[in-house]
Design an enzyme around this catalytic site. Structure first.
Site, PDB file in Angstrom:
ATOM      1  N   LYS A  11       0.819  -1.190   0.000  1.00  0.00           N
ATOM      2  CA  LYS A  11       0.000   0.000   0.000  1.00  0.00           C
ATOM      3  C   LYS A  11       0.865   1.256   0.000  1.00  0.00           C
ATOM      4  O   LYS A  11       2.021   1.161   0.362  1.00  0.00           O
ATOM      5  CB  LYS A  11      -0.941  -0.034   1.201  1.00  0.00           C
ATOM      6  CG  LYS A  11      -0.250   0.223   2.548  1.00  0.00           C
ATOM      7  CD  LYS A  11      -1.274   0.596   3.560  1.00  0.00           C
ATOM      8  CE  LYS A  11      -0.880   1.817   4.313  1.00  0.00           C
ATOM      9  NZ  LYS A  11       0.130   1.579   5.317  1.00  0.00           N
ATOM     10  N   LYS A  45       0.578 -10.874  10.687  1.00  0.00           N
ATOM     11  CA  LYS A  45       0.898 -10.971  12.116  1.00  0.00           C
ATOM     12  C   LYS A  45       0.322 -12.266  12.679  1.00  0.00           C
ATOM     13  O   LYS A  45      -0.806 -12.641  12.369  1.00  0.00           O
ATOM     14  CB  LYS A  45       0.334  -9.768  12.876  1.00  0.00           C
ATOM     15  CG  LYS A  45       1.060  -8.461  12.541  1.00  0.00           C
ATOM     16  CD  LYS A  45       0.513  -7.314  13.374  1.00  0.00           C
ATOM     17  CE  LYS A  45       1.020  -5.971  12.900  1.00  0.00           C
ATOM     18  NZ  LYS A  45       2.355  -5.607  13.355  1.00  0.00           N
ATOM     19  N   GLU A  79       0.116   4.048  18.359  1.00  0.00           N
ATOM     20  CA  GLU A  79       1.560   4.108  18.108  1.00  0.00           C
ATOM     21  C   GLU A  79       2.197   5.242  18.912  1.00  0.00           C
ATOM     22  O   GLU A  79       1.616   6.312  19.049  1.00  0.00           O
ATOM     23  CB  GLU A  79       1.830   4.350  16.620  1.00  0.00           C
ATOM     24  CG  GLU A  79       1.350   3.231  15.736  1.00  0.00           C
ATOM     25  CD  GLU A  79       1.776   3.455  14.289  1.00  0.00           C
ATOM     26  OE1 GLU A  79       2.823   2.915  13.911  1.00  0.00           O
ATOM     27  OE2 GLU A  79       1.067   4.173  13.563  1.00  0.00           O
ATOM     28  N   HIS A 103      -5.506  -1.719   7.398  1.00  0.00           N
ATOM     29  CA  HIS A 103      -5.283  -2.585   8.563  1.00  0.00           C
ATOM     30  C   HIS A 103      -6.511  -2.722   9.461  1.00  0.00           C
ATOM     31  O   HIS A 103      -6.895  -3.816   9.846  1.00  0.00           O
ATOM     32  CB  HIS A 103      -4.115  -2.072   9.407  1.00  0.00           C
ATOM     33  CG  HIS A 103      -2.858  -1.823   8.627  1.00  0.00           C
ATOM     34  ND1 HIS A 103      -2.426  -2.663   7.627  1.00  0.00           N
ATOM     35  CD2 HIS A 103      -1.934  -0.826   8.687  1.00  0.00           C
ATOM     36  CE1 HIS A 103      -1.287  -2.203   7.116  1.00  0.00           C
ATOM     37  NE2 HIS A 103      -0.975  -1.084   7.742  1.00  0.00           N
ATOM     38  N   LYS A 191      -0.923   8.382  15.991  1.00  0.00           N
ATOM     39  CA  LYS A 191       0.523   8.449  16.200  1.00  0.00           C
ATOM     40  C   LYS A 191       0.833   9.361  17.393  1.00  0.00           C
ATOM     41  O   LYS A 191       0.030  10.198  17.760  1.00  0.00           O
ATOM     42  CB  LYS A 191       1.195   8.968  14.931  1.00  0.00           C
ATOM     43  CG  LYS A 191       0.986   8.008  13.755  1.00  0.00           C
ATOM     44  CD  LYS A 191       2.064   8.139  12.717  1.00  0.00           C
ATOM     45  CE  LYS A 191       1.822   7.220  11.537  1.00  0.00           C
ATOM     46  NZ  LYS A 191       2.307   5.846  11.766  1.00  0.00           N
TER      47      LYS A 191
HETATM   48  C1  BG6 Z   1       1.964   1.020   8.093  1.00  0.00           C
HETATM   49  C2  BG6 Z   1       1.674   2.482   8.143  1.00  0.00           C
HETATM   50  O1  BG6 Z   1       1.161   0.395   7.126  1.00  0.00           O
HETATM   51  O2  BG6 Z   1       1.720   0.443   9.355  1.00  0.00           O
HETATM   52  C3  BG6 Z   1       2.509   3.152   9.205  1.00  0.00           C
HETATM   53  O3  BG6 Z   1       1.929   3.088   6.885  1.00  0.00           O
HETATM   54  C4  BG6 Z   1       2.336   2.453  10.538  1.00  0.00           C
HETATM   55  O4  BG6 Z   1       2.172   4.523   9.328  1.00  0.00           O
HETATM   56  C5  BG6 Z   1       2.533   0.948  10.389  1.00  0.00           C
HETATM   57  O5  BG6 Z   1       3.282   2.971  11.439  1.00  0.00           O
HETATM   58  C6  BG6 Z   1       2.170   0.226  11.684  1.00  0.00           C
HETATM   59  O6  BG6 Z   1       2.534  -1.121  11.574  1.00  0.00           O
HETATM   60  P1  BG6 Z   1       2.969  -1.934  12.862  1.00  0.00           P
HETATM   61  O7  BG6 Z   1       3.162  -3.337  12.358  1.00  0.00           O
HETATM   62  O8  BG6 Z   1       4.219  -1.318  13.359  1.00  0.00           O
HETATM   63  O9  BG6 Z   1       1.844  -1.822  13.841  1.00  0.00           O
END
Ligand code: BG6
Length: 339
Positions: A11, A45, A79, A103, A191
């Protein structure tokens, strides 16, 4: 191209429905759909795949996995990091496109989908597609009521210019089908929040009546927590009797499955699993074209309404749980975010 050639797409696949069609058309002119592997790394995952196994390789959940027994569902991807050098991409995207369209909606699909005939490419993707198509459209004033946009206060500084892009989004969705009608699905992601944590919380209804009139403590509703990170695993929250003489004391307790404790193997990184599946030609954990487009079709009216009303994101301080307004979405229905 060769019969055995494959192409992997990461993506963003477009930034709205029309542009995703342009990408899919262009790739589709060269490759057959079965040769195209669109990655959503959340599907790689372990804990996300385990959700399929937990639901479909066991019997105890299926009879209660519906609106009769499930009160609501919460999906959180929180995050701690900011946009970490990806400002150029992120500022054109924002949290809804970056996280929710893919996601979070994919996880919602795995929670809500009907049992497929078997866990394989098309059966799984057919069922996920039905969920996406059953999402009640959010458009116009429904968007104002059911979404919250936020931006952390130091975002502009981080990317070097003022911006109205959202770095946080919370929303309330509904899946309008026989199994789920009336069950809210609350989604949130952001974030620079307080925690680095991704979870799915399935919150069950209260028992039909109070059977312990003279007890101390209260029965808290059962809850299944699927922890995607950190410390992948699952917890089933129950009410138990606190040990000891002298009456019944109700106390929260939990059954805890931690992958690290239960299995010796290390959990592979999501991309390890997915890239192996590309080589093996197994499409189950990849998004089919129609899924990507159905997800955009649902997300797009939200983006349009935000644009039309020029709604500014609510500012939140880094290291917090995001804008306070996000609490109002579940609060309106008498719920709170599980922390
Ligand atoms: C990505 C996003 O698809 O997923 C990011 O573009 C994000 O912005 C990331 O930080 C999060 O993935 P994970 O596996 O670290 O939770």
């Amino acid at each position: 191209v060769e019969e055995t050639s494959r192409i992997v797409l990461e993506k963003p696949i477009g930034s709205d429905l029309a542009s995703s069609r342009v990408v899919n058309d262009a790739v589709g002119r060269v490759f057959e759909e079965r040769q195209i592997f669109r990655i959503d790394h959340y599907l790689g995952k372990e804990s996300v795949q385990n959700l399929l196994v937990t639901r479909f390789a066991n019997v105890f959940l299926e009879p209660i996995w519906n609106s009769r027994w499930i009160d609501h569902v919460q999906i959180t991807v929180s995050e701690k990091l900011g946009v970490a050098g990806r400002g150029e991409y992120y500022d054109r995207s924002g949290a809804l496109r970056d996280m929710v369209q893919n996601h979070l909606l994919q996880m919602l699909c795995l929670v809500a989908m009907e049992p497929p005939t078997y866990v394989g490419g098309d059966p799984v993707r057919d069922e996920k597609l039905k969920v996406l198509r059953a999402l009640v459209p959010l458009a116009g004033s429904d968007v104002d009521r059911n979404t919250v946009r936020g931006q952390y206060t130091t975002y502009g500084e981080e990317i070097g210019r003022p911006s109205t892009t959202e770095t946080f989004v919370a929303l309330r969705a509904e899946v309008q089908n026989w199994r789920w009608a009336g069950v809210p699905f609350y989604l949130r992601t952001g974030k620079r929040l307080a925690r680095q944590e991704s979870t799915i919380e399935v919150v069950f209804k209260e028992p039909p009546h109070t059977m312990f009139p003279h007890s101390e403590g209260v029965a808290t509703p059962n809850r299944l927590t699927i922890r995607m990170q950190p410390d992948e695993g699952m917890q089933l929250h129950l009410t138990a009797k606190h040990p000891g003489p002298g009456g019944i004391r109700l106390h929260p307790a939990s059954l805890d499955l931690s992958y690290a404790d239960a299995f010796d193997e290390r959990s592979p990184d999501a991309y390890e699993r997915l890239l192996l599946d590309v080589m093996r030609g197994i499409p189950t954990l990849f998004m089919r074209r129609d899924e990507v487009e159905a997800a955009w079709a649902w997300v797009e009216p939200i983006l349009e309404q935000w644009e039309r009303t020029a709604v500014e994101p609510v500012r939140y301080h880094p290291g917090t749980d995001g804008p306070a307004a996000a609490a109002l979405l579940p609060a309106r229905d008498g719920h709170t975010w599980q922390e």
